[in-house]
Design a protein around this motif. Structure first.
Motif, PDB file in Angstrom:
ATOM      1  N   UNK A 105     -86.316 -34.181 -35.993  1.00 46.40           N
ATOM      2  CA  UNK A 105     -86.035 -33.207 -37.054  1.00 46.40           C
ATOM      3  C   UNK A 105     -86.051 -31.788 -36.509  1.00 46.40           C
ATOM      4  N   UNK A 106     -86.964 -31.502 -35.583  1.00 49.75           N
ATOM      5  CA  UNK A 106     -86.979 -30.184 -34.947  1.00 49.75           C
ATOM      6  C   UNK A 106     -85.669 -29.945 -34.193  1.00 49.75           C
ATOM      7  N   UNK A 107     -85.182 -30.985 -33.534  1.00 46.42           N
ATOM      8  CA  UNK A 107     -83.922 -30.872 -32.809  1.00 46.42           C
ATOM      9  C   UNK A 107     -82.769 -30.634 -33.780  1.00 46.42           C
ATOM     10  N   UNK A 108     -82.791 -31.298 -34.921  1.00 47.97           N
ATOM     11  CA  UNK A 108     -81.789 -31.073 -35.958  1.00 47.97           C
ATOM     12  C   UNK A 108     -81.832 -29.630 -36.439  1.00 47.97           C
ATOM     13  N   UNK A 109     -83.016 -29.125 -36.614  1.00 47.34           N
ATOM     14  CA  UNK A 109     -83.213 -27.761 -37.111  1.00 47.34           C
ATOM     15  C   UNK A 109     -82.717 -26.725 -36.102  1.00 47.34           C
ATOM     16  N   UNK A 110     -82.787 -27.042 -34.807  1.00 49.50           N
ATOM     17  CA  UNK A 110     -82.319 -26.114 -33.772  1.00 49.50           C
ATOM     18  C   UNK A 110     -80.865 -25.711 -33.971  1.00 49.50           C
ATOM     19  N   UNK A 111     -80.071 -26.576 -34.551  1.00 51.48           N
ATOM     20  CA  UNK A 111     -78.654 -26.272 -34.770  1.00 51.48           C
ATOM     21  C   UNK A 111     -78.463 -25.125 -35.740  1.00 51.48           C
ATOM     22  N   UNK A 129     -82.528 -35.048 -44.733  1.00 49.88           N
ATOM     23  CA  UNK A 129     -81.659 -34.371 -45.697  1.00 49.88           C
ATOM     24  C   UNK A 129     -82.333 -33.120 -46.256  1.00 49.88           C
ATOM     25  N   UNK A 130     -83.620 -33.215 -46.541  1.00 43.24           N
ATOM     26  CA  UNK A 130     -84.342 -32.060 -47.076  1.00 43.24           C
ATOM     27  C   UNK A 130     -84.434 -30.940 -46.034  1.00 43.24           C
ATOM     28  N   UNK A 131     -84.718 -31.295 -44.783  1.00 42.94           N
ATOM     29  CA  UNK A 131     -84.788 -30.292 -43.713  1.00 42.94           C
ATOM     30  C   UNK A 131     -83.436 -29.609 -43.552  1.00 42.94           C
ATOM     31  N   UNK A 132     -82.368 -30.394 -43.566  1.00 44.12           N
ATOM     32  CA  UNK A 132     -81.030 -29.818 -43.436  1.00 44.12           C
ATOM     33  C   UNK A 132     -80.714 -28.888 -44.612  1.00 44.12           C
ATOM     34  N   UNK A 133     -81.124 -29.297 -45.807  1.00 43.99           N
ATOM     35  CA  UNK A 133     -80.873 -28.483 -46.994  1.00 43.99           C
ATOM     36  C   UNK A 133     -81.549 -27.114 -46.867  1.00 43.99           C
ATOM     37  N   UNK A 134     -82.820 -27.112 -46.442  1.00 42.78           N
ATOM     38  CA  UNK A 134     -83.517 -25.840 -46.223  1.00 42.78           C
ATOM     39  C   UNK A 134     -82.806 -25.003 -45.159  1.00 42.78           C
ATOM     40  N   UNK A 176     -79.562 -23.359 -46.217  1.00 42.39           N
ATOM     41  CA  UNK A 176     -79.846 -22.211 -47.087  1.00 42.39           C
ATOM     42  C   UNK A 176     -80.503 -21.055 -46.347  1.00 42.39           C
ATOM     43  N   UNK A 177     -80.735 -21.236 -45.048  1.00 43.62           N
ATOM     44  CA  UNK A 177     -81.331 -20.173 -44.245  1.00 43.62           C
ATOM     45  C   UNK A 177     -82.839 -20.099 -44.338  1.00 43.62           C
ATOM     46  N   UNK A 178     -83.457 -21.082 -44.917  1.00 45.51           N
ATOM     47  CA  UNK A 178     -84.909 -21.095 -45.094  1.00 45.51           C
ATOM     48  C   UNK A 178     -85.554 -21.925 -43.978  1.00 45.51           C
ATOM     49  N   UNK A 179     -85.443 -21.418 -42.753  1.00 46.35           N
ATOM     50  CA  UNK A 179     -85.915 -22.126 -41.567  1.00 46.35           C
ATOM     51  C   UNK A 179     -87.428 -22.327 -41.607  1.00 46.35           C
ATOM     52  N   UNK A 180     -88.176 -21.326 -42.040  1.00 46.40           N
ATOM     53  CA  UNK A 180     -89.636 -21.448 -42.084  1.00 46.40           C
ATOM     54  C   UNK A 180     -90.086 -22.586 -42.997  1.00 46.40           C
ATOM     55  N   UNK A 181     -89.463 -22.707 -44.149  1.00 50.63           N
ATOM     56  CA  UNK A 181     -89.819 -23.792 -45.064  1.00 50.63           C
ATOM     57  C   UNK A 181     -89.470 -25.137 -44.440  1.00 50.63           C
ATOM     58  N   UNK A 182     -88.340 -25.208 -43.745  1.00 50.37           N
ATOM     59  CA  UNK A 182     -87.951 -26.448 -43.070  1.00 50.37           C
ATOM     60  C   UNK A 182     -88.985 -26.824 -42.005  1.00 50.37           C
ATOM     61  N   UNK A 183     -89.440 -25.834 -41.245  1.00 45.21           N
ATOM     62  CA  UNK A 183     -90.451 -26.098 -40.216  1.00 45.21           C
ATOM     63  C   UNK A 183     -91.759 -26.568 -40.843  1.00 45.21           C
ATOM     64  N   UNK A 184     -92.168 -25.936 -41.921  1.00 46.32           N
ATOM     65  CA  UNK A 184     -93.388 -26.338 -42.611  1.00 46.32           C
ATOM     66  C   UNK A 184     -93.257 -27.755 -43.173  1.00 46.32           C
TER      67      UNK A 184
END
Length: 112
Positions: free
Chosen positions: A104-110, A72-77, A80-88
């Motif tokens: 989670x990385x796969x989720x972030x790819x979307x 949920x936190x990764x998706x929230x970042x 909001x367009x804060x991909x770098x923070x999500x990756x960190x």
């Protein structure tokens, strides 16, 4: 992605796309009542997570609760367009070789 490529080389998955299908099936099965359609899903899941936290005495409920919060936190970042923070965040939450990190990385790819 290096870990996914290693798993393909080790014949855990036949391709990167098979890993992605597994990742989606896994997330859906953990979130709610989803009947997985992937062949050998349970065997692959066991192989990936047999040496992980559950094998060390951490129960599924405890493992999943933390994972859902992190997802949920990764998706929230990401929303909001804060991909770098999500990756960190992913990098600090799980080791690179942990399958949850890959999910989670796969989720972030979307959102990339």
């Amino acid at each position: 992605m290096d870990r996914v490529e290693e798993m393909v080389e080790d014949d855990v998955f036949s391709s990167k796309s098979e890993f992605q299908r597994f990742a989606v099936e896994y997330l859906l099965s953990e979130i709610g009542e989803h009947d997985t359609e992937m062949v050998d899903f349970d065997e692959i899941r066991y192989e990936l997570f047999a040496s992980g936290p559950a094998a060390n005495g951490i129960g599924d409920a405890e493992l999943n609760e933390g994972f859902y919060e992190n997802a949920a936190r990764v998706r929230k970042y990401a929303v909001r367009g804060d991909i770098e923070t999500a990756e960190e965040y992913i990098d600090t939450a799980y080791p690179v070789t942990d399958p949850r990190s890959l999910l989670l990385d796969d989720l972030l790819d979307a959102y990339r």
